[in-house]
Design a protein around this motif. Structure first.
Motif, short mmCIF file in Angstrom:
data_model
loop_
_atom_site.label_atom_id
_atom_site.label_comp_id
_atom_site.label_asym_id
_atom_site.label_seq_id
_atom_site.Cartn_x
_atom_site.Cartn_y
_atom_site.Cartn_z
N VAL A 1 -11.69 -99.46 11.48
CA VAL A 1 -10.69 -98.41 11.69
C VAL A 1 -10.27 -98.39 13.15
N ASN A 2 -8.97 -98.28 13.38
CA ASN A 2 -8.42 -98.09 14.72
C ASN A 2 -8.52 -96.60 15.05
N HIS A 3 -9.20 -96.31 16.14
CA HIS A 3 -9.46 -94.92 16.54
C HIS A 3 -8.17 -94.10 16.72
N LEU A 4 -7.14 -94.73 17.28
CA LEU A 4 -5.87 -94.02 17.52
C LEU A 4 -5.14 -93.73 16.22
N GLN A 5 -5.14 -94.70 15.30
CA GLN A 5 -4.57 -94.46 13.97
C GLN A 5 -5.28 -93.30 13.30
N ALA A 6 -6.60 -93.25 13.49
CA ALA A 6 -7.40 -92.21 12.83
C ALA A 6 -7.01 -90.81 13.32
N GLU B 1 2.26 -98.11 9.31
CA GLU B 1 3.43 -98.63 10.01
C GLU B 1 3.78 -97.65 11.13
N MET B 2 3.32 -97.96 12.33
CA MET B 2 3.48 -97.05 13.46
C MET B 2 4.06 -97.80 14.65
N GLU B 3 4.88 -97.10 15.42
CA GLU B 3 5.50 -97.71 16.60
C GLU B 3 5.33 -96.77 17.79
N ILE B 4 4.81 -97.29 18.90
CA ILE B 4 4.65 -96.50 20.11
C ILE B 4 6.01 -96.41 20.81
N ARG C 1 -6.40 -99.82 -0.74
CA ARG C 1 -5.60 -101.04 -0.59
C ARG C 1 -6.45 -102.30 -0.55
N SER C 2 -7.77 -102.13 -0.73
CA SER C 2 -8.74 -103.24 -0.66
C SER C 2 -8.64 -104.00 0.66
N GLU C 3 -8.43 -103.24 1.76
CA GLU C 3 -8.35 -103.84 3.09
C GLU C 3 -9.74 -103.79 3.74
N PHE C 4 -10.54 -104.80 3.44
CA PHE C 4 -11.91 -104.84 3.92
C PHE C 4 -12.06 -105.85 5.05
N THR C 5 -13.12 -105.69 5.82
CA THR C 5 -13.44 -106.66 6.86
C THR C 5 -14.79 -107.28 6.54
N ASP C 6 -15.13 -108.37 7.21
CA ASP C 6 -16.42 -109.02 6.92
C ASP C 6 -17.39 -108.81 8.07
N LEU C 7 -18.60 -109.32 7.90
CA LEU C 7 -19.66 -109.05 8.86
C LEU C 7 -19.49 -109.78 10.18
N ARG C 8 -18.48 -110.64 10.28
CA ARG C 8 -18.22 -111.34 11.55
C ARG C 8 -17.41 -110.47 12.51
N THR C 9 -16.92 -109.34 12.05
CA THR C 9 -16.10 -108.47 12.90
C THR C 9 -16.90 -107.99 14.12
N THR C 10 -16.22 -107.76 15.22
CA THR C 10 -16.88 -107.29 16.44
C THR C 10 -16.12 -106.09 17.01
N ALA C 11 -16.82 -105.28 17.75
CA ALA C 11 -16.20 -104.12 18.42
C ALA C 11 -15.26 -104.62 19.51
N THR C 12 -14.23 -103.84 19.81
CA THR C 12 -13.29 -104.22 20.87
C THR C 12 -12.88 -102.98 21.65
N SER C 13 -12.90 -103.09 22.98
CA SER C 13 -12.55 -101.93 23.81
C SER C 13 -11.04 -101.67 23.77
N LYS C 14 -10.24 -102.71 23.48
CA LYS C 14 -8.79 -102.56 23.35
C LYS C 14 -8.38 -102.96 21.94
N TYR C 15 -7.60 -102.10 21.31
CA TYR C 15 -7.24 -102.32 19.90
C TYR C 15 -5.85 -101.75 19.71
N ASP C 16 -4.85 -102.63 19.59
CA ASP C 16 -3.46 -102.19 19.49
C ASP C 16 -3.24 -101.31 18.26
N LEU C 17 -2.38 -100.32 18.44
CA LEU C 17 -2.06 -99.41 17.34
C LEU C 17 -1.36 -100.14 16.21
#
Length: 338
Positions: free
Chosen positions: A110-115, A154-157, A322-338
């Protein structure tokens, strides 16, 4: 599927939070705050990540207990992947991956800003959720932006701060006035007994929809230094008026750009989100503009303004459908575009 039970985990900064959602209904939303940062006047990343390690298991367990469910009832796990403090995010990400693997359930990033924005769709966040498209002023300690929300994902800054965030400005100015951290809620409280027109501070003059808050910080600093030379007790004697004037200036800066954006894009549905959306003056300004401009305003419940896992669970629920899942290879990121 829409009534599946999902666990949300939030650890982007200094709050460890876990929530259970079923449909759009929050069954529990538990958070552990980190008081230690008050000693340092701001969040210390290393201390934050250590505190998350201590808090995350008790917080998740308490969220399950309050929701009256078992681990095996969980259909998926959503977690904040970013943006935020990397050490803090790693704790939540690692825990979510481990628990998802042990329960053999899908993992949802989950993107924190989207949340923050999509928290408006939690059942009890508003009397009615926003309808698309809408503008959302997302304003917190780390981010300030005007977002055009065309659909759930679908969001636009449209505009953002080119330097400090609004919440950061509150905290830095609070430090100048020797207030505890976080200063935003303290300034809001003290403003209630002050004159917002007592002092005037600089406002930026950007032509775009972007924000700037470094100027007001400098303006307040120089003004207070000058006055304290004349009267060492100036801050103490004028604290309520100072807080009210600072708050009015920051809210004015926020609203001027939001009003311009809403007018230029011809949008009447306008929301606020993020920690600073708890500010009483910002809420009143939104209500005033509802009457002045005919806006349909959306102001979330206080518990969904600050960093919380309920908003993470809400986004995870929408992605689960929407069955939008991620796998166990995912990593945390300090920057995450909206």
């Amino acid at each position: 599927m829409s009534d599946s039970i999902i666990l949300g985990i939030e650890s982007s900064c200094d709050d460890t939070s876990a929530a259970i959602i079923k449909g759009n209904c929050i069954l529990s939303n538990i958070a552990a705050n980190q008081e230690i940062h008050k000693e340092y006047g701001g969040v210390v990343p290393e201390l934050a990540s250590r505190a998350h390690q201590q808090n995350i298991i008790p917080v998740v367990q308490k969220s399950l207990t309050k929701a009256n469910i078992q681990q095996n009832d969980i259909a998926a796990i959503g977690f904040t992947r970013g943006p935020g403090l990397l050490g803090s995010l790693l704790v939540g990400t690692s825990f979510a991956k481990s628990l998802a693997m042990s329960l053999n359930v899908p993992l949802i990033e989950v993107n924190h800003l989207q949340a923050h924005i999509l928290a408006h769709f939690i059942d009890d966040a508003n009397p009615e959720p926003p309808t698309f498209p809408f503008l959302c002023l997302t304003v917190s300690g780390g981010h300030t932006m005007i977002v055009l929300v065309k659909d759930y994902f679908e969001m636009e800054i449209i505009g953002k701060s080119i330097d400090d965030a609004a919440g950061e400005a509150f905290d830095k100015i609070g430090k100048i006035m020797d207030l505890d951290y976080p200063a935003g809620p303290i300034i809001d409280r003290l403003s209630k007994d002050g004159d917002p027109n007592a002092f005037t501070f600089n406002k930026p003059r950007l032509e775009s929809y972007d924000y700037s808050f470094s100027g007001i910080k400098t303006s307040v600093l120089y003004f207070i230094q000058k006055e304290v030379k004349k009267n060492p007790d100036f801050i103490k004697e004028n604290l309520n008026d100072l807080c009210a004037s600072v708050q009015k200036t920051i809210i004015d800066i926020l609203m001027i750009k939001l009003e311009k954006t809403a007018k230029d894009l011809n949008i009447k549905n306008v929301a606020i989100a993020g920690g600073v959306s708890a500010n009483s003056a910002l809420r009143k300004a939104m209500q005033d503009n509802e009457k002045k401009f005919g806006w349909n305003i959306f102001i979330p419940k206080f518990e969904y303004t600050t960093d919380n896992a309920a908003m993470i669970a809400m986004v995870a629920k929408l992605k689960f459908e929407r069955s939008e899942f991620t796998d166990l290879r995912t990593t945390a990121t300090s920057k995450y575009d909206l």
